[in-house]
Write a protein that holds these residues in place. Structure first.
Motif, PDB file in Angstrom:
ATOM      1  N   LEU A   1      22.302  98.939  47.880  1.00 14.13           N
ATOM      2  CA  LEU A   1      21.232  99.050  46.926  1.00 14.13           C
ATOM      3  C   LEU A   1      21.952  98.872  45.643  1.00 14.13           C
ATOM      4  O   LEU A   1      21.089  98.757  44.600  1.00 14.13           O
ATOM      5  CB  LEU A   1      21.513 101.075  46.942  1.00 14.13           C
ATOM      6  CG  LEU A   1      21.205 101.943  48.412  1.00 14.13           C
ATOM      7  CD1 LEU A   1      21.090 102.967  48.472  1.00 14.13           C
ATOM      8  CD2 LEU A   1      18.987 101.387  48.808  1.00 14.13           C
ATOM      9  N   ILE A   2      23.302  99.398  45.542  1.00 13.71           N
ATOM     10  CA  ILE A   2      23.569  98.324  44.595  1.00 13.71           C
ATOM     11  C   ILE A   2      24.132  97.211  44.494  1.00 13.71           C
ATOM     12  O   ILE A   2      23.951  96.970  42.780  1.00 13.71           O
ATOM     13  CB  ILE A   2      25.361  99.628  44.119  1.00 13.71           C
ATOM     14  CG1 ILE A   2      24.596 100.602  43.984  1.00 13.71           C
ATOM     15  CG2 ILE A   2      25.921  98.371  42.520  1.00 13.71           C
ATOM     16  CD1 ILE A   2      24.447 101.504  42.857  1.00 13.71           C
ATOM     17  N   ALA A   3      23.844  96.958  45.372  1.00  9.91           N
ATOM     18  CA  ALA A   3      24.693  95.103  45.111  1.00  9.91           C
ATOM     19  C   ALA A   3      24.087  94.494  46.599  1.00  9.91           C
ATOM     20  O   ALA A   3      25.230  94.186  47.303  1.00  9.91           O
ATOM     21  CB  ALA A   3      26.063  94.585  45.163  1.00  9.91           C
ATOM     22  N   PRO A   4      22.398  93.711  46.082  1.00 10.39           N
ATOM     23  CA  PRO A   4      21.902  93.923  47.586  1.00 10.39           C
ATOM     24  C   PRO A   4      22.747  92.154  48.158  1.00 10.39           C
ATOM     25  O   PRO A   4      21.843  91.620  49.226  1.00 10.39           O
ATOM     26  CB  PRO A   4      20.816  93.886  46.743  1.00 10.39           C
ATOM     27  CG  PRO A   4      20.593  93.725  45.377  1.00 10.39           C
ATOM     28  CD  PRO A   4      21.836  94.698  45.069  1.00 10.39           C
ATOM     29  N   THR A   5      23.009  91.703  47.222  1.00  6.58           N
ATOM     30  CA  THR A   5      23.501  90.025  47.538  1.00  6.58           C
ATOM     31  C   THR A   5      25.111  90.408  48.513  1.00  6.58           C
ATOM     32  O   THR A   5      26.266  89.557  48.119  1.00  6.58           O
ATOM     33  CB  THR A   5      23.683  89.314  46.056  1.00  6.58           C
ATOM     34  OG1 THR A   5      24.559  89.919  44.865  1.00  6.58           O
ATOM     35  CG2 THR A   5      22.317  88.891  46.188  1.00  6.58           C
ATOM     36  N   ALA A   6      25.750  91.235  48.157  1.00  4.38           N
ATOM     37  CA  ALA A   6      27.193  91.492  48.298  1.00  4.38           C
ATOM     38  C   ALA A   6      27.122  90.442  49.782  1.00  4.38           C
ATOM     39  O   ALA A   6      26.500  90.482  50.662  1.00  4.38           O
ATOM     40  CB  ALA A   6      28.054  93.270  48.113  1.00  4.38           C
ATOM     41  N   THR A   7      28.681  90.139  50.559  1.00  2.00           N
ATOM     42  CA  THR A   7      29.314  90.607  51.398  1.00  2.00           C
ATOM     43  C   THR A   7      30.682  91.470  51.809  1.00  2.00           C
ATOM     44  O   THR A   7      31.171  91.359  50.749  1.00  2.00           O
ATOM     45  CB  THR A   7      29.676  88.524  51.736  1.00  2.00           C
ATOM     46  OG1 THR A   7      30.868  88.306  50.778  1.00  2.00           O
ATOM     47  CG2 THR A   7      28.403  87.692  51.323  1.00  2.00           C
ATOM     48  N   ILE A   8      31.111  92.162  52.773  1.00  7.01           N
ATOM     49  CA  ILE A   8      31.759  92.309  53.030  1.00  7.01           C
ATOM     50  C   ILE A   8      32.508  91.932  54.029  1.00  7.01           C
ATOM     51  O   ILE A   8      32.295  91.526  54.761  1.00  7.01           O
ATOM     52  CB  ILE A   8      31.552  94.042  53.520  1.00  7.01           C
ATOM     53  CG1 ILE A   8      30.070  94.852  53.193  1.00  7.01           C
ATOM     54  CG2 ILE A   8      32.358  94.501  54.320  1.00  7.01           C
ATOM     55  CD1 ILE A   8      30.773  95.515  51.643  1.00  7.01           C
ATOM     56  N   ASN A   9      34.202  91.610  53.437  1.00  7.43           N
ATOM     57  CA  ASN A   9      35.103  90.816  54.410  1.00  7.43           C
ATOM     58  C   ASN A   9      36.109  91.965  54.681  1.00  7.43           C
ATOM     59  O   ASN A   9      36.428  92.527  53.926  1.00  7.43           O
ATOM     60  CB  ASN A   9      35.771  89.907  53.896  1.00  7.43           C
ATOM     61  CG  ASN A   9      34.538  88.807  52.746  1.00  7.43           C
ATOM     62  OD1 ASN A   9      33.917  88.305  54.181  1.00  7.43           O
ATOM     63  ND2 ASN A   9      34.593  88.859  51.921  1.00  7.43           N
ATOM     64  N   ILE A  10      36.318  91.616  55.975  1.00 10.61           N
ATOM     65  CA  ILE A  10      36.768  93.128  56.217  1.00 10.61           C
ATOM     66  C   ILE A  10      38.850  92.019  57.069  1.00 10.61           C
ATOM     67  O   ILE A  10      38.340  91.340  57.683  1.00 10.61           O
ATOM     68  CB  ILE A  10      36.850  93.451  57.799  1.00 10.61           C
ATOM     69  CG1 ILE A  10      35.249  94.416  57.547  1.00 10.61           C
ATOM     70  CG2 ILE A  10      37.757  94.654  58.626  1.00 10.61           C
ATOM     71  CD1 ILE A  10      35.582  95.506  56.934  1.00 10.61           C
ATOM     72  N   VAL A  11      39.983  92.339  56.022  1.00  8.26           N
ATOM     73  CA  VAL A  11      41.180  91.784  56.367  1.00  8.26           C
ATOM     74  C   VAL A  11      41.888  92.437  56.970  1.00  8.26           C
ATOM     75  O   VAL A  11      42.173  94.080  56.455  1.00  8.26           O
ATOM     76  CB  VAL A  11      41.093  91.200  55.051  1.00  8.26           C
ATOM     77  CG1 VAL A  11      42.887  90.558  55.035  1.00  8.26           C
ATOM     78  CG2 VAL A  11      40.149  90.952  54.549  1.00  8.26           C
ATOM     79  N   ARG A  12      42.129  91.582  58.078  1.00  8.07           N
ATOM     80  CA  ARG A  12      43.390  91.960  58.884  1.00  8.07           C
ATOM     81  C   ARG A  12      44.894  91.283  58.359  1.00  8.07           C
ATOM     82  O   ARG A  12      44.799  90.169  59.368  1.00  8.07           O
ATOM     83  CB  ARG A  12      43.445  92.518  59.942  1.00  8.07           C
ATOM     84  CG  ARG A  12      42.743  94.150  59.934  1.00  8.07           C
ATOM     85  CD  ARG A  12      41.575  94.664  61.619  1.00  8.07           C
ATOM     86  NE  ARG A  12      41.352  95.653  61.716  1.00  8.07           N
ATOM     87  CZ  ARG A  12      41.061  96.854  61.753  1.00  8.07           C
ATOM     88  NH1 ARG A  12      41.795  97.180  60.852  1.00  8.07           N
ATOM     89  NH2 ARG A  12      39.922  97.657  61.946  1.00  8.07           N
ATOM     90  N   ASN A  13      45.996  91.741  58.487  1.00 13.81           N
ATOM     91  CA  ASN A  13      47.074  90.764  58.219  1.00 13.81           C
ATOM     92  C   ASN A  13      46.909  89.499  57.344  1.00 13.81           C
ATOM     93  O   ASN A  13      46.793  87.922  58.059  1.00 13.81           O
ATOM     94  CB  ASN A  13      47.667  90.057  59.533  1.00 13.81           C
ATOM     95  CG  ASN A  13      48.959  89.749  59.777  1.00 13.81           C
ATOM     96  OD1 ASN A  13      50.177  90.232  59.343  1.00 13.81           O
ATOM     97  ND2 ASN A  13      48.821  88.824  60.998  1.00 13.81           N
TER      98      ASN A  13
END
Length: 159
Positions: free
Chosen positions: A76-88
């Protein structure tokens, strides 16, 4: 400093929210309920160069992984965003955000005569993709996304 140089170091585990429109990172933190008092490390980079957006913000949150519901709120705030889940130190999942069809629990309907204000019913808004608006499914009041976001941010600042 070259453009390719890291401004903020990599995180071992957590979430990186990238491609946030410039100047919106603090609103993203607010809708996620992050104040900096949680005891987790949060890095915020504002107005960095972006080939896609011209300028963008980035948020790195250590040891916190966003749920689907939180990802929808970020959209809703950032429709261009990407979410990256980081492990190690490695990106193990990458999600493009998308504005959800229905949004519940965030705010009460601003229409004082709406049934949700008097009957203890959870307000639900439907997104109207073509017009960048939302509509209460109970009373039909329509709000622009900017009006809707303003109401969400005001509600969050009360808590």
């Amino acid at each position: 400093m070259s453009i390719r140089e890291l401004i903020v170091s990599k995180i071992k585990d957590g979430t990186v929210i990238d491609h946030i429109p410039a100047g919106k990172a603090f609103e993203v933190l607010k809708v996620l309920g992050l104040t900096g008092k949680e005891g987790i490390r949060i890095a915020v980079v504002v107005n960095v160069e972006s080939s896609k957006l011209g300028r963008k913000d980035i948020v790195k949150i250590e040891n916190r992984f966003l749920s689907k519901e939180e990802t929808d709120i970020v959209a809703l705030i950032a429709p261009t965003a990407t979410i990256n889940i980081v492990r190690n130190f490695e990106v193990v999942e990458k999600r493009k955000v998308s504005i959800p069809k229905y949004i519940s629990k965030l705010i009460k309907c601003p229409n004082k005569t709406c049934i949700t204000r008097h009957e203890g019913i959870e307000t639900t808004f439907e997104t109207l993709d073509s017009s960048l608006r939302v509509r209460c499914i109970y009373c039909g009041i329509e709000l622009s996304y900017s009006e809707f976001i303003d109401l969400i941010l005001k509600e969050l600042s009360k808590s």
